[in-house]
Each structure stands twice: as structure tokens, then as C-alpha cells.
Motif scaffolding. Sequence first.
Motif, PDB file in Angstrom:
ATOM      1  N   LEU A 194     -12.398  22.026   9.308  1.00 57.63           N
ATOM      2  CA  LEU A 194     -11.732  22.342   8.053  1.00 57.63           C
ATOM      3  C   LEU A 194     -10.240  22.102   8.243  1.00 57.63           C
ATOM      4  N   THR A 195      -9.726  21.105   7.561  1.00 53.86           N
ATOM      5  CA  THR A 195      -8.304  20.796   7.639  1.00 53.86           C
ATOM      6  C   THR A 195      -7.627  21.259   6.356  1.00 53.86           C
TER       7      THR A 195
ATOM      8  N   ILE B 277     -21.878  17.554   6.759  1.00 51.22           N
ATOM      9  CA  ILE B 277     -20.571  16.933   6.564  1.00 51.22           C
ATOM     10  C   ILE B 277     -19.638  17.474   7.644  1.00 51.22           C
ATOM     11  N   LYS B 278     -19.035  16.599   8.396  1.00 55.77           N
ATOM     12  CA  LYS B 278     -18.301  17.019   9.589  1.00 55.77           C
ATOM     13  C   LYS B 278     -16.826  17.317   9.353  1.00 55.77           C
ATOM     14  N   TYR B 279     -16.256  16.780   8.269  1.00 56.87           N
ATOM     15  CA  TYR B 279     -14.824  16.968   8.025  1.00 56.87           C
ATOM     16  C   TYR B 279     -14.585  17.276   6.553  1.00 56.87           C
ATOM     17  N   LEU B 280     -13.838  18.344   6.310  1.00 60.88           N
ATOM     18  CA  LEU B 280     -13.457  18.747   4.960  1.00 60.88           C
ATOM     19  C   LEU B 280     -11.959  19.033   4.972  1.00 60.88           C
ATOM     20  N   THR B 281     -11.209  18.325   4.138  1.00 62.59           N
ATOM     21  CA  THR B 281      -9.758  18.510   4.080  1.00 62.59           C
ATOM     22  C   THR B 281      -9.365  18.979   2.694  1.00 62.59           C
ATOM     23  N   LEU B 282      -8.638  20.076   2.618  1.00 59.70           N
ATOM     24  CA  LEU B 282      -8.251  20.687   1.351  1.00 59.70           C
ATOM     25  C   LEU B 282      -6.734  20.641   1.181  1.00 59.70           C
ATOM     26  N   PHE B 283      -6.301  20.226  -0.007  1.00 60.87           N
ATOM     27  CA  PHE B 283      -4.869  20.168  -0.318  1.00 60.87           C
ATOM     28  C   PHE B 283      -4.466  21.531  -0.866  1.00 60.87           C
ATOM     29  N   ALA B 284      -3.889  22.358  -0.005  1.00 54.91           N
ATOM     30  CA  ALA B 284      -3.578  23.730  -0.384  1.00 54.91           C
ATOM     31  C   ALA B 284      -2.171  23.880  -0.962  1.00 54.91           C
ATOM     32  N   PHE B 285      -1.226  23.126  -0.401  1.00 58.05           N
ATOM     33  CA  PHE B 285       0.177  23.311  -0.799  1.00 58.05           C
ATOM     34  C   PHE B 285       0.933  22.038  -0.465  1.00 58.05           C
ATOM     35  N   SER B 286       1.477  21.385  -1.481  1.00 56.17           N
ATOM     36  CA  SER B 286       2.189  20.128  -1.266  1.00 56.17           C
ATOM     37  C   SER B 286       3.676  20.387  -1.052  1.00 56.17           C
ATOM     38  N   THR B 287       4.367  19.370  -0.568  1.00 60.03           N
ATOM     39  CA  THR B 287       5.814  19.497  -0.392  1.00 60.03           C
ATOM     40  C   THR B 287       6.502  19.708  -1.741  1.00 60.03           C
ATOM     41  N   GLU B 288       5.869  19.244  -2.822  1.00 61.01           N
ATOM     42  CA  GLU B 288       6.437  19.407  -4.153  1.00 61.01           C
ATOM     43  C   GLU B 288       6.202  20.796  -4.744  1.00 61.01           C
ATOM     44  N   ASN B 289       5.237  21.540  -4.194  1.00 58.94           N
ATOM     45  CA  ASN B 289       4.902  22.848  -4.755  1.00 58.94           C
ATOM     46  C   ASN B 289       6.017  23.883  -4.597  1.00 58.94           C
ATOM     47  N   TRP B 290       6.985  23.618  -3.702  1.00 60.04           N
ATOM     48  CA  TRP B 290       8.099  24.541  -3.545  1.00 60.04           C
ATOM     49  C   TRP B 290       8.901  24.668  -4.841  1.00 60.04           C
ATOM     50  N   LYS B 291       8.763  23.692  -5.739  1.00 56.54           N
ATOM     51  CA  LYS B 291       9.522  23.695  -6.990  1.00 56.54           C
ATOM     52  C   LYS B 291       8.908  24.630  -8.037  1.00 56.54           C
ATOM     53  N   ARG B 292       7.737  25.173  -7.753  1.00 56.49           N
ATOM     54  CA  ARG B 292       7.088  26.074  -8.702  1.00 56.49           C
ATOM     55  C   ARG B 292       7.819  27.425  -8.741  1.00 56.49           C
TER      56      ARG B 292
ATOM     57  N   THR C 104     -27.024   9.237   0.925  1.00 56.85           N
ATOM     58  CA  THR C 104     -25.866   8.918   1.755  1.00 56.85           C
ATOM     59  C   THR C 104     -24.876  10.067   1.670  1.00 56.85           C
ATOM     60  N   LEU C 105     -24.420  10.541   2.810  1.00 57.62           N
ATOM     61  CA  LEU C 105     -23.445  11.621   2.829  1.00 57.62           C
ATOM     62  C   LEU C 105     -22.101  11.124   3.350  1.00 57.62           C
ATOM     63  N   PRO C 106     -21.020  11.556   2.751  1.00 62.40           N
ATOM     64  CA  PRO C 106     -19.701  11.231   3.317  1.00 62.40           C
ATOM     65  C   PRO C 106     -19.497  11.994   4.620  1.00 62.40           C
ATOM     66  N   GLN C 107     -18.825  11.372   5.538  1.00 60.33           N
ATOM     67  CA  GLN C 107     -18.478  12.057   6.783  1.00 60.33           C
ATOM     68  C   GLN C 107     -17.249  12.939   6.588  1.00 60.33           C
ATOM     69  N   HIS C 108     -16.362  12.492   5.710  1.00 64.50           N
ATOM     70  CA  HIS C 108     -15.097  13.203   5.491  1.00 64.50           C
ATOM     71  C   HIS C 108     -14.841  13.322   3.994  1.00 64.50           C
ATOM     72  N   ILE C 109     -14.772  14.542   3.499  1.00 69.56           N
ATOM     73  CA  ILE C 109     -14.450  14.829   2.105  1.00 69.56           C
ATOM     74  C   ILE C 109     -13.058  15.441   2.052  1.00 69.56           C
ATOM     75  N   ALA C 110     -12.240  14.970   1.126  1.00 68.65           N
ATOM     76  CA  ALA C 110     -10.931  15.566   0.874  1.00 68.65           C
ATOM     77  C   ALA C 110     -10.889  16.017  -0.581  1.00 68.65           C
ATOM     78  N   ILE C 111     -10.289  17.180  -0.829  1.00 73.71           N
ATOM     79  CA  ILE C 111     -10.292  17.738  -2.181  1.00 73.71           C
ATOM     80  C   ILE C 111      -8.889  18.185  -2.588  1.00 73.71           C
ATOM     81  N   ILE C 112      -8.474  17.729  -3.775  1.00 71.59           N
ATOM     82  CA  ILE C 112      -7.272  18.248  -4.417  1.00 71.59           C
ATOM     83  C   ILE C 112      -7.738  19.355  -5.350  1.00 71.59           C
ATOM     84  N   MET C 113      -7.430  20.589  -5.000  1.00 69.77           N
ATOM     85  CA  MET C 113      -7.969  21.755  -5.714  1.00 69.77           C
ATOM     86  C   MET C 113      -7.066  22.109  -6.891  1.00 69.77           C
ATOM     87  N   ASP C 114      -7.259  21.400  -7.989  1.00 67.95           N
ATOM     88  CA  ASP C 114      -6.352  21.518  -9.122  1.00 67.95           C
ATOM     89  C   ASP C 114      -6.991  22.324 -10.258  1.00 67.95           C
ATOM     90  N   GLY C 115      -6.152  23.068 -10.989  1.00 66.90           N
ATOM     91  CA  GLY C 115      -6.617  23.769 -12.183  1.00 66.90           C
ATOM     92  C   GLY C 115      -6.652  25.277 -12.085  1.00 66.90           C
TER      93      GLY C 115
END
Length: 243
Positions: A131-132, A54-69, A8-19
Motif C-alpha cells: 500500500l503506497t 493485486i500486489k500494489y495499490l497506490t492512493l493519492f492522499a495529499f498533493s503538493t497543491e492541497n496546501w492551498k486549501r 485479467t487483473l492489474p498488478q498495480h492500481i492507483a487511485i485519485i480519491m476525489d469527491g
Amino acid sequence: MSANSFSTLPQHIAIIMDGNGRWAQKRHMPRTVGHAKGAAGVKALVESCAEKGIKYLTLFAFSTENWKRPADEVSTLMGLFVQYLEKEMGALAAAGVRLKVIGDVAGFPAELQTRIHAAEVATQNNQAITLTVAANYGGQWDVVQAVKNWQAANPSADVASLTQDQLAQHLSTVGMPDVDLLIRTGGEQRISNFLLWQAAYAELYFTDVLWPDFDQAQVDHALHWYAQRTRRFGLINEQIARI
């Protein structure tokens, strides 16, 4: 590994690229080196997902909170985004990748906004994979914006008449399926304001592997884990068996 290797394959994968930062610090290098290393693996990941179907891949590149870094880290992240659009989008576009950027891009430098728009337009008809990139994005922000956009489109309507389906049509991910598999690398076990609405029924996969080390073998492991899950969507097993 081909798509046939997974039951079974997911149609949409989302990834929080942490570390990324911790990966660099473990090697006594600046955190910014870790971000560069992490960005370098995105192209291979996108191509691998497309090859698997897999037709949709969403990557969390920069959050609204990351401005505090720290300012130098934020600057590096912005620079990597520009660099990625310059160097990789040509190859990805040729491979049939459609780029979509979600988030409050108005908060970015003008040059980056221009490059984002150009990349989205240039790839808008590609169909191999979408790619989102979630940049300056927050799930709570997304829902609030959706309500505002619905109200703007229906100025005379009472908010009491607003339905879930109607609101979904005004989210930043409109036209995309909800998230099937949400992956977070780096050892933390939270979704950090990422796709709160869209991940309501996602399978959550947490791994201690830091993002720069999340290679193809790690992707395959996550997909095998996903294939073992029974997705009920609020139903019980007997109901699922009758569907």
C-alpha cells in the motif's frame, strides 16, 4: 468476489480519491466530514485488493497543491493520516500489508513523520500487498527529484548519458511495477500531476461516483472494465498476437 472472477487483473492500481468534500456538502455537512468518511473505507479496499491478488495499490492522499486549501481542511487531512496510522496499521500489518509513503514528507509535522517512518519499518517485510500512500506528492516533483538523485549518485556523469531505465531507478516508486489501472472518482477526467511517469501506459478509469461511495461493487466494476481493455503499449493487434 475472488480473483478468479476476473479474466485479467492489474498488478498495480492507483487511485485519485476525489469527491470527499462534495459528498459532505451534498449532505449539508462540513467538507471535513467527507474526508473522514472517505478515509474509513480505505482498510476494506486494501484488504479486498490483497484477497484478489493485486500486489500494489497506490492512493493519492495529499498533493503538493492541497496546501492551498483552507487551513481547517488541511489540518483535518493531517489528523486523519495520523489516526489511520494509529488505528489501522496494526490490523493491516497483521494481514501482510506493507506500507510505503512517497512524497516530500519533510513538509509534514514531526509527529507524523515519526509515525510514517515507524509504520514503514514495522511492515517492510510484509508481502501480501504494498500500500503506497502519495502524500505531499506531485508527479513533476517526483521526476525532478529523480534527476537530482541520479546526479548525486553519478556526480561525474554527463546528463546527456542519462537513460529512461536509469532515471526510473531514482523515482519514489523504484522497485514497483508501473501503474496498470488508474482510477479517478468524483467525475473529473484528469490525472492531476499524479504518477506522471509511472502511469504512462495505464488504463484510465473515470467515474462520477464520489470517493466515499466507491464501494466493493464499484471496485469490481472497474476491474471488469479493465479486463475488457486491450493493452498495446504502442504495438498493433497483429504484433500483440505474436507475443
